[in-house]
Design an enzyme around this catalytic site. Sequence first.
Site, PDB file in Angstrom:
ATOM      1  N   MET A   1      -4.470   5.257  -7.618  1.00 48.62           N
ATOM      2  CA  MET A   1      -5.153   6.312  -7.580  1.00 48.62           C
ATOM      3  C   MET A   1      -6.554   6.315  -8.143  1.00 48.62           C
ATOM      4  O   MET A   1      -7.013   7.519  -8.169  1.00 48.62           O
ATOM      5  CB  MET A   1      -4.588   7.264  -6.906  1.00 48.62           C
ATOM      6  CG  MET A   1      -3.767   7.495  -6.196  1.00 48.62           C
ATOM      7  SD  MET A   1      -3.378   6.695  -4.344  1.00 48.62           S
ATOM      8  CE  MET A   1      -4.877   7.833  -3.290  1.00 48.62           C
TER       9      MET A   1
ATOM     10  N   CYS B   1      -0.322  -1.104 -11.944  1.00 45.14           N
ATOM     11  CA  CYS B   1      -1.432  -0.709 -10.311  1.00 45.14           C
ATOM     12  C   CYS B   1      -1.605  -2.363 -11.406  1.00 45.14           C
ATOM     13  O   CYS B   1      -1.396  -2.807 -12.320  1.00 45.14           O
ATOM     14  CB  CYS B   1      -2.474  -0.627 -11.478  1.00 45.14           C
ATOM     15  SG  CYS B   1      -4.177   0.163 -10.968  1.00 45.14           S
TER      16      CYS B   1
ATOM     17  N   LYS C   1       6.617   4.771 -13.251  1.00 48.51           N
ATOM     18  CA  LYS C   1       6.784   4.070 -11.970  1.00 48.51           C
ATOM     19  C   LYS C   1       5.954   2.629 -12.194  1.00 48.51           C
ATOM     20  O   LYS C   1       5.479   2.095 -12.757  1.00 48.51           O
ATOM     21  CB  LYS C   1       4.230   4.813 -11.297  1.00 48.51           C
ATOM     22  CG  LYS C   1       4.811   4.858  -9.927  1.00 48.51           C
ATOM     23  CD  LYS C   1       3.084   5.297  -9.275  1.00 48.51           C
ATOM     24  CE  LYS C   1       3.060   5.080  -7.721  1.00 48.51           C
ATOM     25  NZ  LYS C   1       2.417   3.349  -7.811  1.00 48.51           N
TER      26      LYS C   1
ATOM     27  N   HIS D   1       7.017   2.165  -6.395  1.00 44.71           N
ATOM     28  CA  HIS D   1       6.332   1.603  -5.059  1.00 44.71           C
ATOM     29  C   HIS D   1       7.000   0.141  -4.724  1.00 44.71           C
ATOM     30  O   HIS D   1       7.368  -0.691  -4.929  1.00 44.71           O
ATOM     31  CB  HIS D   1       5.829   0.704  -5.483  1.00 44.71           C
ATOM     32  CG  HIS D   1       4.392   0.278  -4.800  1.00 44.71           C
ATOM     33  ND1 HIS D   1       2.577   0.665  -4.167  1.00 44.71           N
ATOM     34  CD2 HIS D   1       4.209  -0.245  -3.687  1.00 44.71           C
ATOM     35  CE1 HIS D   1       2.063  -0.058  -3.729  1.00 44.71           C
ATOM     36  NE2 HIS D   1       2.916  -0.545  -3.074  1.00 44.71           N
TER      37      HIS D   1
ATOM     38  N   ASN E   1       7.529   5.378  -2.860  1.00 49.54           N
ATOM     39  CA  ASN E   1       6.537   4.654  -2.564  1.00 49.54           C
ATOM     40  C   ASN E   1       5.864   3.967  -1.818  1.00 49.54           C
ATOM     41  O   ASN E   1       6.118   3.005  -1.884  1.00 49.54           O
ATOM     42  CB  ASN E   1       5.433   4.913  -4.073  1.00 49.54           C
ATOM     43  CG  ASN E   1       4.025   4.893  -3.836  1.00 49.54           C
ATOM     44  OD1 ASN E   1       3.554   4.050  -4.324  1.00 49.54           O
ATOM     45  ND2 ASN E   1       3.435   5.662  -3.154  1.00 49.54           N
TER      46      ASN E   1
ATOM     47  N   GLY F   1       3.190   3.376   1.582  1.00 44.17           N
ATOM     48  CA  GLY F   1       2.959   2.631   3.518  1.00 44.17           C
ATOM     49  C   GLY F   1       3.222   3.588   3.530  1.00 44.17           C
ATOM     50  O   GLY F   1       3.874   3.990   5.770  1.00 44.17           O
TER      51      GLY F   1
ATOM     52  N   GLY G   1       0.351   8.515  -1.585  1.00 45.38           N
ATOM     53  CA  GLY G   1      -0.808   8.807  -1.986  1.00 45.38           C
ATOM     54  C   GLY G   1      -1.923   8.719  -0.693  1.00 45.38           C
ATOM     55  O   GLY G   1      -2.802   9.517  -0.365  1.00 45.38           O
TER      56      GLY G   1
END
Length: 316
Positions: free
Chosen positions: A1, A83, A122, A154, A194, A196, A217
Amino acid sequence: MMDWTDRHCRFFHRLMSARALLYTEMVTAPAVIHGDRDRLLGHDAAEHPVALQLGGSDPAELAEATRIAAGYGYDEINLNVGCPSDRVQSGCFGAVLMERPTLVAECVAAMIAASPVEVTVKCRIGVDEQIPEETLPRFLETVAAAGVTRVTIHARKAWLQGLSPKENRDIPPLDYPLVHAMKRAFPRLHLSINGGIATLAEAQAHLDAGMDGVMIGRAAYHTPAEILLSADRDIFGETTSPKTAEQVALEMLPHIEAHLAAGGRLNQVTRHMLGLFAGRPGARGWKRTLSEEAHRDGAGPEVVERALAHVIRHAA
C-alpha cells in the site's frame, strides 16, 4: 500500500474501527536511518494499534531502523517480503527475498534482537518458477526458527519477470487452500491471510476455516465504510453500535483543520476519503466535489462540508 496508507489515511480508518490493526506504507530501512524520521515515522497517538512495515535486506540496517522506529512507539514492526514493485526488486528486498529465506531469517533475527515489540513478516506464497507447495513451508520453517511467530501470507505468487506490480495484484491466481494448509501444518504460528478479500463475510469465512487473522488492503481503502464501520462488531464482537459514514466525515474536520494550520493541503487528507460513501446515493457528488476542489489554494473544511451535503440531501 505504498503511497496509500499514510498517517492521514490511518487516522481516517481508525475513526471507523478501534480494533483493526493498521499498517503503514512500506518504508525502507536506509530511508529511516538517513532520511526525515519524523516525516517517515511520525504518527498520531490515535492511530494505535499500528504496525510499521519496513523494507530491506541488510540485517544491520534493518536492526538499526527497528531501533529507531521503536522510539516512535509502534505496536509491531513488519518486514515486507511480498512487495513486487520494480523499486523494491532493484534494492533486493520485497518479494524477491522469497528466493533467499536464509537471508530473511538473518534479517528478522537482527530485528528481533533490536525490538521491544513483536517483529512479523508479510510474504507471498512464492515467486516466478518456485513451487509454492515446497517453497512456502520451507520459508515458514526458516523464519519461525529465527524467532518469528506471526506471518501474513498474500495467497498469490509474485511474477517478478513479466508482470507489472499492478498486474501482480490481480493476475497470479489466488491459492487460499494452500494458506489454510499452512495453518494446519504450523499450528503454533499466528498466520493471517491476504489477497483478494473484499468483504467482512469473506474475512469471517477465512477465520472460520482456522486462520488467525485476515488482512484487507484495497477493499478497505476503496470502500472503507463497508469494511471498517462494522468490523469491531462483526469480527471483534464489540457491542457498541457502529458509527455512520456521515459521523466519520465530520470527525475528520478537526484533523483537517490541524493539518492545514501546520501548512498542509486539504487534498493530502481528502484523497483518502473519496470512497467513504461508495455505493450510496450522493456518492458521486461527494467524490466530485472533493476531487475538483480540495487541491485548490486555500481549500479548507468547507469543501468537505459541501461534499457531504450531496450525501445528506439524498438521505433526507
